[in-house]
Write a protein that holds these residues in place. Sequence first.
Motif, PDB file in Angstrom:
ATOM      1  N   UNK A   1      13.757  10.937  10.333  1.00 21.93           N
ATOM      2  CA  UNK A   1      14.279  11.863  11.301  1.00 21.93           C
ATOM      3  C   UNK A   1      13.171  12.179  12.293  1.00 21.93           C
ATOM      4  N   UNK A   2      13.545  12.636  13.436  1.00 20.64           N
ATOM      5  CA  UNK A   2      12.562  13.025  14.431  1.00 20.64           C
ATOM      6  C   UNK A   2      12.597  14.533  14.641  1.00 20.64           C
ATOM      7  N   UNK A   3      11.421  15.069  14.912  1.00 18.29           N
ATOM      8  CA  UNK A   3      11.245  16.501  15.105  1.00 18.29           C
ATOM      9  C   UNK A   3      10.610  16.710  16.476  1.00 18.29           C
ATOM     10  N   UNK A   4      11.089  17.697  17.200  1.00 18.85           N
ATOM     11  CA  UNK A   4      10.508  18.037  18.505  1.00 18.85           C
ATOM     12  C   UNK A   4       9.785  19.374  18.375  1.00 18.85           C
ATOM     13  N   UNK A   5       8.579  19.442  18.946  1.00 20.21           N
ATOM     14  CA  UNK A   5       7.806  20.674  18.912  1.00 20.21           C
ATOM     15  C   UNK A   5       7.005  20.836  20.202  1.00 20.21           C
ATOM     16  N   UNK A   6       6.678  22.055  20.525  1.00 17.87           N
ATOM     17  CA  UNK A   6       5.826  22.324  21.687  1.00 17.87           C
ATOM     18  C   UNK A   6       4.461  22.830  21.240  1.00 17.87           C
ATOM     19  N   UNK A  34       3.423  10.447  15.311  1.00 16.87           N
ATOM     20  CA  UNK A  34       3.776  10.721  16.704  1.00 16.87           C
ATOM     21  C   UNK A  34       4.626   9.596  17.291  1.00 16.87           C
ATOM     22  N   UNK A  35       5.749   9.964  17.874  1.00 17.31           N
ATOM     23  CA  UNK A  35       6.612   9.015  18.567  1.00 17.31           C
ATOM     24  C   UNK A  35       6.294   9.085  20.056  1.00 17.31           C
ATOM     25  N   UNK A  36       6.249  10.299  20.577  1.00 15.29           N
ATOM     26  CA  UNK A  36       5.875  10.551  21.966  1.00 15.29           C
ATOM     27  C   UNK A  36       5.183  11.919  21.986  1.00 15.29           C
ATOM     28  N   UNK A  37       3.863  11.893  21.790  1.00 16.64           N
ATOM     29  CA  UNK A  37       3.086  13.116  21.706  1.00 16.64           C
ATOM     30  C   UNK A  37       3.175  13.988  22.950  1.00 16.64           C
ATOM     31  N   UNK A  38       3.277  13.371  24.106  1.00 20.46           N
ATOM     32  CA  UNK A  38       3.365  14.142  25.355  1.00 20.46           C
ATOM     33  C   UNK A  38       4.654  14.948  25.422  1.00 20.46           C
ATOM     34  N   UNK A  39       5.720  14.429  24.830  1.00 23.86           N
ATOM     35  CA  UNK A  39       7.006  15.143  24.809  1.00 23.86           C
ATOM     36  C   UNK A  39       7.189  15.949  23.526  1.00 23.86           C
ATOM     37  N   UNK A  40       6.187  15.903  22.627  1.00 22.11           N
ATOM     38  CA  UNK A  40       6.272  16.658  21.380  1.00 22.11           C
ATOM     39  C   UNK A  40       7.271  16.104  20.396  1.00 22.11           C
ATOM     40  N   UNK A  41       7.389  14.777  20.325  1.00 24.06           N
ATOM     41  CA  UNK A  41       8.361  14.121  19.464  1.00 24.06           C
ATOM     42  C   UNK A  41       7.637  13.400  18.327  1.00 24.06           C
ATOM     43  N   UNK A  42       8.021  13.724  17.080  1.00 22.19           N
ATOM     44  CA  UNK A  42       7.364  13.180  15.896  1.00 22.19           C
ATOM     45  C   UNK A  42       8.403  12.709  14.890  1.00 22.19           C
ATOM     46  N   UNK A  43       8.055  11.704  14.082  1.00 21.89           N
ATOM     47  CA  UNK A  43       8.958  11.160  13.069  1.00 21.89           C
ATOM     48  C   UNK A  43       8.470  11.514  11.675  1.00 21.89           C
ATOM     49  N   UNK A  44       9.410  11.779  10.777  1.00 20.29           N
ATOM     50  CA  UNK A  44       9.125  11.990   9.360  1.00 20.29           C
ATOM     51  C   UNK A  44      10.200  11.267   8.560  1.00 20.29           C
ATOM     52  N   UNK A  45       9.849  10.873   7.332  1.00 22.01           N
ATOM     53  CA  UNK A  45      10.838  10.281   6.434  1.00 22.01           C
ATOM     54  C   UNK A  45      11.341  11.372   5.511  1.00 22.01           C
ATOM     55  N   UNK A  46      12.655  11.468   5.402  1.00 22.18           N
ATOM     56  CA  UNK A  46      13.287  12.471   4.555  1.00 22.18           C
ATOM     57  C   UNK A  46      14.124  11.752   3.506  1.00 22.18           C
ATOM     58  N   UNK A  47      14.059  12.241   2.277  1.00 21.76           N
ATOM     59  CA  UNK A  47      14.802  11.635   1.172  1.00 21.76           C
ATOM     60  C   UNK A  47      16.289  11.538   1.518  1.00 21.76           C
ATOM     61  N   UNK A  48      16.889  10.423   1.158  1.00 22.05           N
ATOM     62  CA  UNK A  48      18.315  10.205   1.394  1.00 22.05           C
ATOM     63  C   UNK A  48      19.102  11.321   0.718  1.00 22.05           C
ATOM     64  N   UNK A  55      20.337  19.892   9.068  1.00 28.10           N
ATOM     65  CA  UNK A  55      19.097  19.175   9.320  1.00 28.10           C
ATOM     66  C   UNK A  55      19.288  18.153  10.418  1.00 28.10           C
ATOM     67  N   UNK A  56      20.401  17.450  10.387  1.00 27.33           N
ATOM     68  CA  UNK A  56      20.652  16.434  11.402  1.00 27.33           C
ATOM     69  C   UNK A  56      20.781  17.057  12.783  1.00 27.33           C
ATOM     70  N   UNK A  57      21.340  18.253  12.852  1.00 24.28           N
ATOM     71  CA  UNK A  57      21.516  18.870  14.162  1.00 24.28           C
ATOM     72  C   UNK A  57      20.225  19.484  14.687  1.00 24.28           C
ATOM     73  N   UNK A  58      19.273  19.826  13.789  1.00 25.09           N
ATOM     74  CA  UNK A  58      18.026  20.426  14.253  1.00 25.09           C
ATOM     75  C   UNK A  58      16.976  19.375  14.601  1.00 25.09           C
ATOM     76  N   UNK A  59      17.178  18.142  14.164  1.00 27.86           N
ATOM     77  CA  UNK A  59      16.276  17.051  14.514  1.00 27.86           C
ATOM     78  C   UNK A  59      16.851  16.277  15.681  1.00 27.86           C
ATOM     79  N   UNK A  60      16.094  15.344  16.170  1.00 34.76           N
ATOM     80  CA  UNK A  60      16.568  14.521  17.285  1.00 34.76           C
ATOM     81  C   UNK A  60      17.553  13.472  16.819  1.00 34.76           C
ATOM     82  N   UNK A  61      17.459  13.095  15.558  1.00 34.01           N
ATOM     83  CA  UNK A  61      18.384  12.095  15.058  1.00 34.01           C
ATOM     84  C   UNK A  61      17.982  11.595  13.697  1.00 34.01           C
ATOM     85  N   UNK A  62      18.933  11.000  13.028  1.00 33.28           N
ATOM     86  CA  UNK A  62      18.711  10.419  11.715  1.00 33.28           C
ATOM     87  C   UNK A  62      18.743   8.917  11.888  1.00 33.28           C
TER      88      UNK A  62
END
Length: 74
Positions: A1-6, A34-48, A55-62
Amino acid sequence: MTVRTTQGTPTLREAARTLGVPKRDVDRAFGVVPVDGERGLFAVKVRVGAASEGAASSGEGVFSNPRIATFGRR
């Protein structure tokens, strides 16, 4: 999943909180990538199964993480 932060690179705990999943369901070995550090986009692996609707709605995508293997005969 991807997470966006400022706030810079999130910790595993912060990423889990953003996604609404327990920290134990975030893969520590994979970490926060980091996926796109300038835009604050990061990836993490989450257990199936841990990624709920919330969770899906708070992240950028699954995204799936399929096993990569050769094609054809060995």
